[in-house]
Design an enzyme around this catalytic site. Structure first.
Site, PDB file in Angstrom:
ATOM      1  N   THR A 167      14.087 -41.099  13.587  1.00  0.00           N
ATOM      2  CA  THR A 167      13.835 -42.391  12.954  1.00  0.00           C
ATOM      3  C   THR A 167      13.823 -42.271  11.435  1.00  0.00           C
ATOM      4  O   THR A 167      13.465 -41.229  10.887  1.00  0.00           O
ATOM      5  CB  THR A 167      12.479 -42.974  13.428  1.00  0.00           C
ATOM      6  OG1 THR A 167      12.066 -43.998  12.516  1.00  0.00           O
ATOM      7  CG2 THR A 167      11.396 -41.924  13.474  1.00  0.00           C
ATOM      8  N   SER A 185       2.634 -43.657  11.800  1.00  0.00           N
ATOM      9  CA  SER A 185       1.988 -43.918  13.093  1.00  0.00           C
ATOM     10  C   SER A 185       2.055 -42.626  13.892  1.00  0.00           C
ATOM     11  O   SER A 185       2.793 -41.702  13.530  1.00  0.00           O
ATOM     12  CB  SER A 185       2.738 -45.017  13.863  1.00  0.00           C
ATOM     13  OG  SER A 185       3.988 -44.520  14.323  1.00  0.00           O
ATOM     14  N   TYR A 190       3.460 -42.309  16.742  1.00  0.00           N
ATOM     15  CA  TYR A 190       4.860 -42.212  17.171  1.00  0.00           C
ATOM     16  C   TYR A 190       5.726 -41.547  16.099  1.00  0.00           C
ATOM     17  O   TYR A 190       6.467 -40.603  16.382  1.00  0.00           O
ATOM     18  CB  TYR A 190       5.409 -43.611  17.504  1.00  0.00           C
ATOM     19  CG  TYR A 190       6.909 -43.695  17.376  1.00  0.00           C
ATOM     20  CD1 TYR A 190       7.737 -43.021  18.277  1.00  0.00           C
ATOM     21  CD2 TYR A 190       7.505 -44.400  16.334  1.00  0.00           C
ATOM     22  CE1 TYR A 190       9.116 -43.062  18.136  1.00  0.00           C
ATOM     23  CE2 TYR A 190       8.879 -44.448  16.197  1.00  0.00           C
ATOM     24  CZ  TYR A 190       9.678 -43.778  17.100  1.00  0.00           C
ATOM     25  OH  TYR A 190      11.044 -43.810  16.956  1.00  0.00           O
ATOM     26  N   HIS A 191       5.617 -42.033  14.868  1.00  0.00           N
ATOM     27  CA  HIS A 191       6.448 -41.443  13.808  1.00  0.00           C
ATOM     28  C   HIS A 191       6.085 -39.972  13.590  1.00  0.00           C
ATOM     29  O   HIS A 191       6.943 -39.147  13.273  1.00  0.00           O
ATOM     30  CB  HIS A 191       6.307 -42.237  12.506  1.00  0.00           C
ATOM     31  CG  HIS A 191       6.963 -43.589  12.573  1.00  0.00           C
ATOM     32  ND1 HIS A 191       6.254 -44.749  12.745  1.00  0.00           N
ATOM     33  CD2 HIS A 191       8.265 -43.952  12.530  1.00  0.00           C
ATOM     34  CE1 HIS A 191       7.093 -45.780  12.786  1.00  0.00           C
ATOM     35  NE2 HIS A 191       8.325 -45.320  12.671  1.00  0.00           N
ATOM     36  N   LYS A 200       8.023 -37.703  15.714  1.00  0.00           N
ATOM     37  CA  LYS A 200       9.401 -37.502  15.247  1.00  0.00           C
ATOM     38  C   LYS A 200       9.440 -36.481  14.109  1.00  0.00           C
ATOM     39  O   LYS A 200      10.429 -35.770  13.930  1.00  0.00           O
ATOM     40  CB  LYS A 200      10.009 -38.830  14.793  1.00  0.00           C
ATOM     41  CG  LYS A 200      10.151 -39.846  15.908  1.00  0.00           C
ATOM     42  CD  LYS A 200      11.262 -39.454  16.872  1.00  0.00           C
ATOM     43  CE  LYS A 200      11.466 -40.503  17.935  1.00  0.00           C
ATOM     44  NZ  LYS A 200      12.547 -40.194  18.866  1.00  0.00           N
TER      45      LYS A 200
HETATM   46  P1  NAD Z   1      13.128 -47.115  25.343  1.00  0.00           P
HETATM   47  O1  NAD Z   1      11.676 -46.944  25.564  1.00  0.00           O
HETATM   48  O2  NAD Z   1      13.752 -48.416  25.706  1.00  0.00           O
HETATM   49  O3  NAD Z   1      13.927 -45.964  26.090  1.00  0.00           O
HETATM   50  C1  NAD Z   1      13.444 -44.648  26.263  1.00  0.00           C
HETATM   51  C2  NAD Z   1      13.786 -44.219  27.682  1.00  0.00           C
HETATM   52  O4  NAD Z   1      13.332 -42.884  27.888  1.00  0.00           O
HETATM   53  C3  NAD Z   1      13.098 -45.099  28.723  1.00  0.00           C
HETATM   54  O5  NAD Z   1      14.022 -45.518  29.699  1.00  0.00           O
HETATM   55  C4  NAD Z   1      12.015 -44.192  29.313  1.00  0.00           C
HETATM   56  O6  NAD Z   1      11.755 -44.484  30.669  1.00  0.00           O
HETATM   57  C5  NAD Z   1      12.631 -42.816  29.113  1.00  0.00           C
HETATM   58  N1  NAD Z   1      11.632 -41.740  28.968  1.00  0.00           N
HETATM   59  C6  NAD Z   1      10.578 -41.681  28.120  1.00  0.00           C
HETATM   60  N2  NAD Z   1       9.897 -40.542  28.293  1.00  0.00           N
HETATM   61  C7  NAD Z   1      10.540 -39.847  29.271  1.00  0.00           C
HETATM   62  C8  NAD Z   1      10.303 -38.600  29.897  1.00  0.00           C
HETATM   63  N3  NAD Z   1       9.256 -37.832  29.561  1.00  0.00           N
HETATM   64  N4  NAD Z   1      11.158 -38.185  30.867  1.00  0.00           N
HETATM   65  C9  NAD Z   1      12.222 -38.957  31.229  1.00  0.00           C
HETATM   66  N5  NAD Z   1      12.496 -40.154  30.662  1.00  0.00           N
HETATM   67  C10 NAD Z   1      11.652 -40.596  29.701  1.00  0.00           C
HETATM   68  O7  NAD Z   1      13.392 -46.781  23.795  1.00  0.00           O
HETATM   69  P2  NAD Z   1      14.733 -46.983  22.925  1.00  0.00           P
HETATM   70  O8  NAD Z   1      14.515 -48.139  22.037  1.00  0.00           O
HETATM   71  O9  NAD Z   1      15.924 -46.922  23.776  1.00  0.00           O
HETATM   72  O10 NAD Z   1      14.680 -45.682  22.026  1.00  0.00           O
HETATM   73  C11 NAD Z   1      15.363 -44.492  22.403  1.00  0.00           C
HETATM   74  C12 NAD Z   1      15.209 -43.451  21.312  1.00  0.00           C
HETATM   75  O11 NAD Z   1      15.748 -43.964  20.090  1.00  0.00           O
HETATM   76  C13 NAD Z   1      13.753 -43.107  21.048  1.00  0.00           C
HETATM   77  O12 NAD Z   1      13.589 -41.726  20.889  1.00  0.00           O
HETATM   78  C14 NAD Z   1      13.445 -43.832  19.766  1.00  0.00           C
HETATM   79  O13 NAD Z   1      12.492 -43.148  19.020  1.00  0.00           O
HETATM   80  C15 NAD Z   1      14.792 -43.865  19.064  1.00  0.00           C
HETATM   81  N6  NAD Z   1      14.861 -45.001  18.146  1.00  0.00           N
HETATM   82  C16 NAD Z   1      14.810 -46.291  18.608  1.00  0.00           C
HETATM   83  C17 NAD Z   1      14.835 -47.352  17.700  1.00  0.00           C
HETATM   84  C18 NAD Z   1      14.769 -48.791  18.138  1.00  0.00           C
HETATM   85  O14 NAD Z   1      14.753 -49.685  17.276  1.00  0.00           O
HETATM   86  N7  NAD Z   1      14.761 -49.088  19.423  1.00  0.00           N
HETATM   87  C19 NAD Z   1      14.899 -47.098  16.325  1.00  0.00           C
HETATM   88  C20 NAD Z   1      14.945 -45.780  15.884  1.00  0.00           C
HETATM   89  C21 NAD Z   1      14.923 -44.737  16.803  1.00  0.00           C
END
Ligand code: NAD
Length: 404
Positions: A156, A194, A196-197, A200
């Site tokens: 992120t 946070s 969460y951050h 990362k």
């Molecule tokens: P999301 O929560 O929709 O998807 C994450 C998926 O991973 C989910 O389907 C969840 O069930 C699965 N998951 C989580 N922990 C798990 C585990 N221990 N074992 C197996 N599966 C697991 O989130 P997203 O928005 O798709 O984000 C995906 C990645 O992209 C994340 O790492 C997030 O930090 C990064 N990201 C997202 C955004 C955003 O705006 N959505 C921005 C920057 C970075």
């Protein structure tokens, strides 16, 4: 030209961890569409958190079985699905990697909502356990397999901390003069906002260590806030629809505003709305990952870091764009987060640009999002989930309860 879509130079086998999620699902379909062999791993924890928070994707997402059956019908392509927890089931992950010998693993499988990670001790601890162990298990399993697997991780922009550096944020590394005068090029200082951050930031150190110690090939994508819902691939059939989170924990700011506009609810800007954030469209998320898989770092090279963003905007300016488009009101509420009221943010995305990335800009798909998604499914919206329900500390929580 082709809008970033390309035919990969070679067909690769790619495991997508977290392939049921908001970014993971459309990315898995995109990688399958351009010809890679895709395997999805997910423990469906995101769907379980919906039960905990008593809310649901605005869009009617289908079960994984249904999604994959429909994808096979429309594309002729098979995507195997493995249901397990990457953070807890090390053996299953290790065996999958050893058996499938993937060229790349795309790692989305983390708890990704900053507000959720600050909700209470259970969620803080879960976020740390899940994210840090998941990333470490992946790195450890690859080392144990002895295979040359390229890790593509979704990080992120938040690792940099907002407003802590003057000037343009470079892609991961900065030149510094260390005490004593030695010149060095180091990871940009991290300043998480946070829990969460923070995970990362810890991921970044894990990557740096495993790259140095075991010469793993790792690309870390410092992604901005993702907006939008569907991509050309999830639009092929309504049953392939992507999730859309609008609640105050998982709804990212722009999608939250789109929903509020569709409901005729004022757009809730936190404080002055002076926070500047980086944005990228969901379709570009998928395409950038395709480019990252196509361009792995050489073995022995440091961790490759890209800033995966299209543009930056101040939150109040975003609210104004949507208010102008839809005629809805903008309302200021107390900020549930502990952060600077105003910050500047300039970000370099030169590396992706140099690979031919042409981002979708905010103007393009916004109205379609309002009409085709937010408006279309607004009957599924629970307005009680829109106002903040996670607060960065007790003092902030007390201030915020004045809003209700
Ligand atoms: P999301 O929560 O929709 O998807 C994450 C998926 O991973 C989910 O389907 C969840 O069930 C699965 N998951 C989580 N922990 C798990 C585990 N221990 N074992 C197996 N599966 C697991 O989130 P997203 O928005 O798709 O984000 C995906 C990645 O992209 C994340 O790492 C997030 O930090 C990064 N990201 C997202 C955004 C955003 O705006 N959505 C921005 C920057 C970075």
């Amino acid at each position: 030209g082709t809008n970033g879509m390309f035919t990969p130079s070679e067909k690769k086998k790619v495991i997508v961890l977290g392939g049921d999620g908001f970014c993971g699902w459309p990315t898995a379909l995109y990688l399958s569409e351009i010809g890679h062999d895709v395997i999805i791993v997910d423990n469906l924890s995101r769907r379980a958190i919906d039960l905990e928070l008593e809310c649901d994707s605005l869009t009617p997402i289908q079960s994984m079985g249904e999604r994959l059956k429909v994808w096979k019908q429309v594309s002729g392509k098979e995507i195997p699905f493995h249901f397990f927890d990457v953070a807890k089931s090390y053996e299953l992950l290790r065996e999958l990697i050893a058996r499938e010998k993937p060229d790349a693993v795309v790692h989305f499988a983390e708890q990704r909502a900053a507000p959720y990670s600050m909700k209470g001790p259970y969620q803080k601890k879960y976020t740390i356990d899940n994210n840090v162990n998941g990333t470490h298990n992946l790195l450890c399993a690859i080392v144990e397999s002895g295979l040359d697997v390229h890790v593509v991780h979704l990080g992120t922009m938040g690792v940099y901390g907002y407003g802590t550096s003057g000037g343009e944020i470079p892609e991961g590394y900065i030149d510094v003069t260390l005490p004593g005068g030695r010149e060095s090029n180091i990871l940009h200082p991290m300043s998480p906002g946070s829990v969460y951050h923070m995970t990362k930031c810890l991921d970044q150190l894990l990557f740096q260590f495993y790259q140095r110690n075991d010469e793993l090939r790792i690309t870390d994508l410092h992604q901005g806030i993702v907006w939008g819902t569907n991509t050309p691939w999830t639009k092929k059939d309504e049953r392939l629809i992507n999730r859309f989170d609008y609640d105050s924990d998982y709804g990212t700011v722009l999608n939250r505003f789109l929903m509020q506009a569709a409901m005729g609810y004022p757009l809730t800007v936190y404080g002055t709305g002076g926070q500047t954030r980086a944005f990228i469209h969901i379709e570009d998320t998928a395409k950038c990952i395709g480019l990252a898989i196509e361009n792995p770092p050489k073995s022995g090279d440091r961790v490759e870091i890209f800033n995966q963003i299209a543009e930056t905007h101040r939150v109040r300016d975003l609210a104004k764009i949507i208010a102008d488009l839809t005629g809805c009101e903008v309302k200021s509420v107390n900020n549930p987060r502990k952060e600077a009221a105003e910050n500047e943010l300039e970000v370099s995305n030169k590396k992706f640009r140099s690979l031919g990335y042409e981002p979708i800009s905010l103007g393009t798909g916004l109205l379609e999002e309002v009409t085709q998604v937010a408006d279309k499914y607004k009957d599924r919206c629970d307005v009680d989930k829109i106002m903040p329900s996670s607060f960065w500390n007790k003092k902030i929580e007390e201030q915020c309860t004045d809003d209700v």
